[in-house]
Design an enzyme around this catalytic site. Structure first.
Site, PDB file in Angstrom:
ATOM      1  N   GLU A  92     -11.445  18.880 -13.848  1.00 40.30           N
ATOM      2  CA  GLU A  92     -11.840  19.282 -12.490  1.00 40.30           C
ATOM      3  C   GLU A  92     -11.750  17.991 -11.684  1.00 40.30           C
ATOM      4  OE1 GLU A  92     -13.677  19.060  -9.555  1.00 40.30           O
ATOM      5  OE2 GLU A  92     -15.596  19.724 -10.402  1.00 40.30           O
ATOM      6  N   CYS A 127     -17.387  16.727  -5.206  1.00 44.92           N
ATOM      7  CA  CYS A 127     -15.979  17.141  -5.263  1.00 44.92           C
ATOM      8  C   CYS A 127     -15.721  18.277  -4.282  1.00 44.92           C
ATOM      9  CB  CYS A 127     -15.547  17.508  -6.676  1.00 44.92           C
ATOM     10  SG  CYS A 127     -16.758  18.449  -7.579  1.00 44.92           S
TER      11      CYS A 127
END
Lengths: 504, 504
Positions: free
Chosen positions: A244, A281
C-alpha cells in the site's frame, strides 16, 4: 547491532536492549512460524476470535504507557495516539467478528448432479490460510498500521502466523505493542511462534526472501514498496506482496460548489492536508479548484488557515528531509507558484506548504513531479478554467487511494467526475475529506497502481483478510474427512452457497 | 505474415486468409477495446447475461462445422470435441447465471453510525470491472480453454472487453469460434470492440505490453507463462497476469487401497493419464504406489492396459517433440525404469510411457526432472516402502493443480495425506481421477506456485470472474449518484451485506 530510538522533537537517542536480526535470526524466526502453521490454523474459529480479543484487551490495558512511548518516538499528539490505540483495539475485535461470521471462508457446496457436461461429482470449496505472513510496520501509524495493526490482525484472523518487521521510527513502541499482543496470545495458549517481531533494514529484505514466508504486506513509500515487491516476485517461489504505497489523492471542487461554499471548503482543505502533519497515505495532495471568484475565495481561505498554523514535528528527521527535498523539487517546476511562505525548518521540524499551478501546466509531460505523492503537509492547487481542462488534468493524474468530490445538490458536473474518480481510485468521497479510514465491512483502502501493488485487495476493512487465503476444492471427499466448514451439517453455522444458492 | 493451419495427422498445411497482427495492429485493437469499456461495462447485468447466452447459442448452432474444423487441426476425437463444445456453451450460460446472481459484485453497505473510533460515514463497497482483458488461448482445449473458453466468458461476464490471442495449433478453429461469438455479440448490439482476436507470437507479447490492457490470463507451459508474467510485471504500470501453468499432479494410493482394489485402480490410472493423449493440465503425472503385492498388481494392470493402447497423435508435431525430449530426459535419470516399451514415434505421433522409481530416489536433490510436468501420455510410478517415505516424497513434489487420493473406508493414512494434499494443491480428490474439471460454483482450478501464478484465483468455475474486478468504496455519495448495485432500494435485487449482515 543494537536498535536506537529517536525522539524527533529533541533529536535525543537512546539505545534499546534489542538487537537487529541477522539473516540467520530471520530464518529461525520464520521457520518457527512455519512450524506452527498446522497447529495455529486448525484451532477453532471461536478460539482464534478469542485470541484477537485478548490482544485488544492487553493493548487497552497498557494504553497509558503505550501512548507515552509512542508520543516520545513519533511526536504525534496524545489525543491522536489515544484515538489510534482505541481504533487498533477495535480493529482486532472487528476481525474477531469477521472470523466468527465465517463468510470469509467462501464455503460453497455443489452436490453431485447431472449437467449438460455429463455427471458432476460432489465438489466443495473453501478458503484456507496461506501460511506465514510477513508484515512491514509503517511509520505514520505506530499502532493502527504497525505491529498491532490491520495487516497483523487480518493475517492472524485468516489463520496465518505473522512475523512483523518493526519500523525504525518507533522501535520502542513496536516492542511494547508486541509484548502486549504476546501477552494476549499467551493467555489463550497460542503456539509459540504465532507472532514474532524482527528489527533492522536487512531483516526486512531477508524476511521477504525467507522460504518459510508465504505472503507479505507493506505500507510505505512507492520506492521501498516496489523494491520489496520486485524481490517477492524474484524468489524461486514468488509470493503475493501487498504494498500500500500511498498516492497524491485528488480532491475536486466543482465550479458550483466553489461558488456556493468556497470559504468553508478552503478551511476544511487546510485541516485535512495537515492532519497528522500530512503524514497520511490518504492526505489529499491535489486540489482541483476552478478559476474565478469562488475558487479564489477558497484558495485565500486555505492560505490564511495555513499561515496561522505553527510548524510541525515530523515522524523523523529523515521523513522531514525527504519532505524538504520534495517541496523544493515542486517549487522549481516552471509555472508553479508558492502560496504560503513558511521556513522549511531543519531536523524533524518543518511547516505546511501550498502551491498553485494551472491545469494545463499540471498535465504537461514535463510536470511529472507535480503528480507524485509528497509525504507531509503539502498540497498543490490545480486551477482549471473549464470542465474539459479539469477532466484532462484528472486523467493525467496517477491513480490514487482516494478521490474526493465537492459538489452541490444536482451538480451538473458530478456524474462525470464521479465516473473519473471510480476509475482512478479505490475510494470515492462526495463532500467529505479522505483522511479518515474507518474499519468496517465496506471499507476499501487500496486503489489502482501505483497506489497499491494489487488493486483487487484492501488493507483496511473486513476484506483485508482475503489477502491471506487461497481456495481449495474437495471432490468426493467423505464427510468425516472434510473440514468443518464444508461438512454437510454445517457445524460452524456459517453462510455458504449450496448448489448455487446463498444460504445465510 | 499469413497464418498457417496444420493437420497434425497428415502434416498437411494450409495458409489461411488471416494475417499475423503487427505491433500497430495490437495497439489499435486494444485501444478500440479500451474505447468501449465505459459503454460495455455499464450495460445492465441482464443485457450482459443475454449476450453470453447468445454467444452460446451461436456456438451450438455452428457445432458441426466447428467440431469438424477443430478435429482437423487438433486430431482430437469427434466425441471429445462435441462434448467440449457443449461444455463451452454451458460455460457461457453458467457465467450468464453468475452475472444475474449478482453476488460477484460483493456489494456491501455500511450506514453511517457511531463506533469506538468515533462517527463513521455512510460507506458502500462493490466490485467494478478492471478494463480490457487479454486472453491467451491454450492448445489442448480448442473450445473450452481457447477463444470461447472460460477466460473469455468470465471476463465478458465481469464487464471487461476482451482481446484474445489465438493459439497457433488451431487458428482456423479460433477464427470460426470467434466469428460465432461475434455473431452473438452483434445480435445483442454489443459495442464494436467488445471482443477481438489477434494471431501471432509477437502479437502475444505486444498484447501483454499494450497500455490499454488491464489484466491478462494464460493457460499453457510454465516457461511461456513465466516469461509473459515477467513482462506483465515489468510494465510501467504492471497488470495482474493469471497464468495457469500446469503441474505434475500427484495421485496417491494408500497401502490399504492398493491391497483392496489395486487392479481396478491400475486400470483407471492408465485411462486417466492417456485421456486426450495426456494433454490435460490435470493429468495425473505422479503415481505414489506402495511396494508389495497390492502395488505390484496395480502397476502390472496399468502396464498391461497401456501396452494394449494404440499410439497417439498429439496436438502438434512441436508438442510431440517436446514430449519425446521430456521422456528421454526422464528415462536417463539414474534409478528410473521404463515399464512400457513403445516407440516414441515421429512428427505428431507418439505413444504412452510409464516409468517407475523408488520414493527415495524421487526425492533426491538431483532428480528434479522427475518432479516437473511432462505434457503428454506419460506418468511416473513412485514406489514407497513406508508412510514416512511417502510423505517425504510428497513434500518434495512441486505444488500442483490437483491431488488425488485413493483410500479405503476408515483408511488410517487418509487424514494426514489429505492434509498434505490440501497444502500442495488447489483441488483434492478422494477415490477419483483429476482429469474432469466441471464448470460449477465450487470448482477450483488453480493451485500454489508453480501450478498457477496466483493461487488465490481459479480459471474455471464461478469464482473465475473475480480475477477481472477490483473493489471501489463510495463514501457519502448521494443515492442518485450511486451505482445501482449500491442504491438503498437494491434495484438489482442482488445479495448484499448491510451493516454487517448478509442479506440474500
Amino acid at each position: 547491532m543494537s536498535v536506537t530510538s529517536t525522539n524527533p522533537v529533541s533529536g535525543a537517542q537512546r539505545v534499546l536492549d534489542i538487537a537487529e536480526a541477522t539473516d540467520a535470526d530471520v530464518l529461525a524466526v520464520t521457520e518457527l512460524a512455519r512450524s506452527v502453521v498446522a497447529d495455529y490454523s486448525r484451532r477453532p474459529l471461536e478460539w482464534r476470535a478469542e485470541m484477537l480479543r485478548a490482544m485488544a484487551d492487553e493493548l487497552e490495558g497498557d494504553a497509558e504507557s503505550l501512548v507515552a512511548t509512542a508520543a516520545e518516538e513519533t511526536a504525534l499528539p496524545l489525543a491522536r495516539l489515544q484515538g489510534e490505540l482505541r481504533r487498533t483495539a477495535f480493529q482486532l475485535r472487528f476481525f474477531a467478528d469477521v472470523v466468527t461470521d465465517g463468510a470469509f471462508l467462501g464455503a460453497s457446496i455443489d452436490h453431485a448432479t447431472d449437467s449438460p457436461m455429463g455427471p458432476l461429482p460432489d465438489l466443495r470449496r473453501m478458503r484456507v490460510p496461506l501460511g506465514v505472513v510477513a508484515v512491514f510496520g509503517s511509520s505514520n501509524f505506530p499502532f493502527a498500521f504497525s505491529v498491532p495493526g490491520g495487516d497483523t490482525a487480518s493475517a492472524l484472523a485468516a489463520g496465518c502466523p505473522v512475523v512483523v518487521k518493526a519500523h525504525p521510527a518507533h522501535p520502542a513502541t513496536s516492542a511494547a505493542t508486541f509484548a502486549a499482543l504476546e501477552r494476549g496470545a499467551r493467555r489463550c495458549d497460542a503456539p509459540e511462534g504465532t507472532l514474532s517481531l524482527v528489527f533492522g533494514f536487512d531483516a526486512g529484505v531477508a524476511l521477504v526472501e525467507a522460504p518459510a514466508v508465504s505472503a507479505a504486506s507493506f505500507t510505505g513509500s512507492v520506492r521501498a514498496g516496489r523494491a520489496l515487491w520486485e524481490r517477492a516476485n524474484a524468489r524461486t517461489v514468488p509470493i503475493p506482496f501487498y504494498g500500500e504505497l500511498g498516492a497524491a489523492n485528488p480532491l475536486v471542487v466543482t465550479r458550483a460548489a466553489a461558488l456556493e461554499r468556497g470559504v468553508e471548503i478552503g478551511g476544511g482543505l487546510a485541516g485535512s492536508m495537515t492532519l497528522g502533519a500530512g503524514q497520511f497515505c490518504t492526505k489529499p495532495g491535489l486540489f482541483f479548484v476552478p478559476t474565478g471568484a469562488g475558487g479564489d475565495a477558497l484558495v485565500a481561505t486555505a492560505v490564511s488557515a495555513l499561515d496561522d498554523l505553527d510548524g510541525f514535528t515530523m515522524l523523523s528527521a529523515g521523513i522531514a528531509e525527504n519532505y524538504r527535498v520534495a517541496t523544493r523539487s515542486i517549487s522549481t517546476v516552471e509555472g508553479v507558484r508558492a502560496l504560503v511562505h513558511s521556513a522549511l525548518g531543519h531536523a524533524a521540524q518543518t511547516s505546511a506548504q501550498l502551491f498553485e499551478v494551472d491545469a494545463v501546466t499540471f498535465g504537461a509531460p514535463g510536470a511529472g513531479t507535480l503528480r507524485e505523492e509528497c509525504f507531509g503537509p503539502l498540497a498543490l492547487v490545480v486551477r482549471y478554467a473549464s470542465e474539459e481542462e479539469l477532466v484532462t488534468a484528472l486523467e493525467t493524474s496517477e491513480p490514487a487511494l482516494t478521490f474526493s468530490l465537492f459538489a452541490t445538490v444536482n451538480d451538473p458536473d458530478a456524474p462525470s467526475l464521479l465516473d473519473v474518480g471510480s476509475r482512478h481510485a479505490g475510494r470515492v468521497i462526495v463532500n467529505g475529506f479522505p483522511t479518515g479510514v474507518g474499519v468496517s465491512w465496506s471499507m476499501q483502502h487500496g486503489g489502482p497502481w501505483p497506489s497499491t501493488t494489487s488493486s483487487a485487495t484492501t488493507s483496511v476493512g473486513a476484506a483485508a483478510i482475503e489477502r491471506w487465503l487461497r481456495p481449495v476444492a474437495y471432490q468426493t471427499v467423505p464427510d468425516d474427512l472434510l473440514p468443518d466448514a464444508l461438512r454437510e451439517s454445517n457445524p460452524l453455522d456459517i453462510p455458504r452457497r449450496v448448489d448455487g444458492q446463498l444460504q445465510v
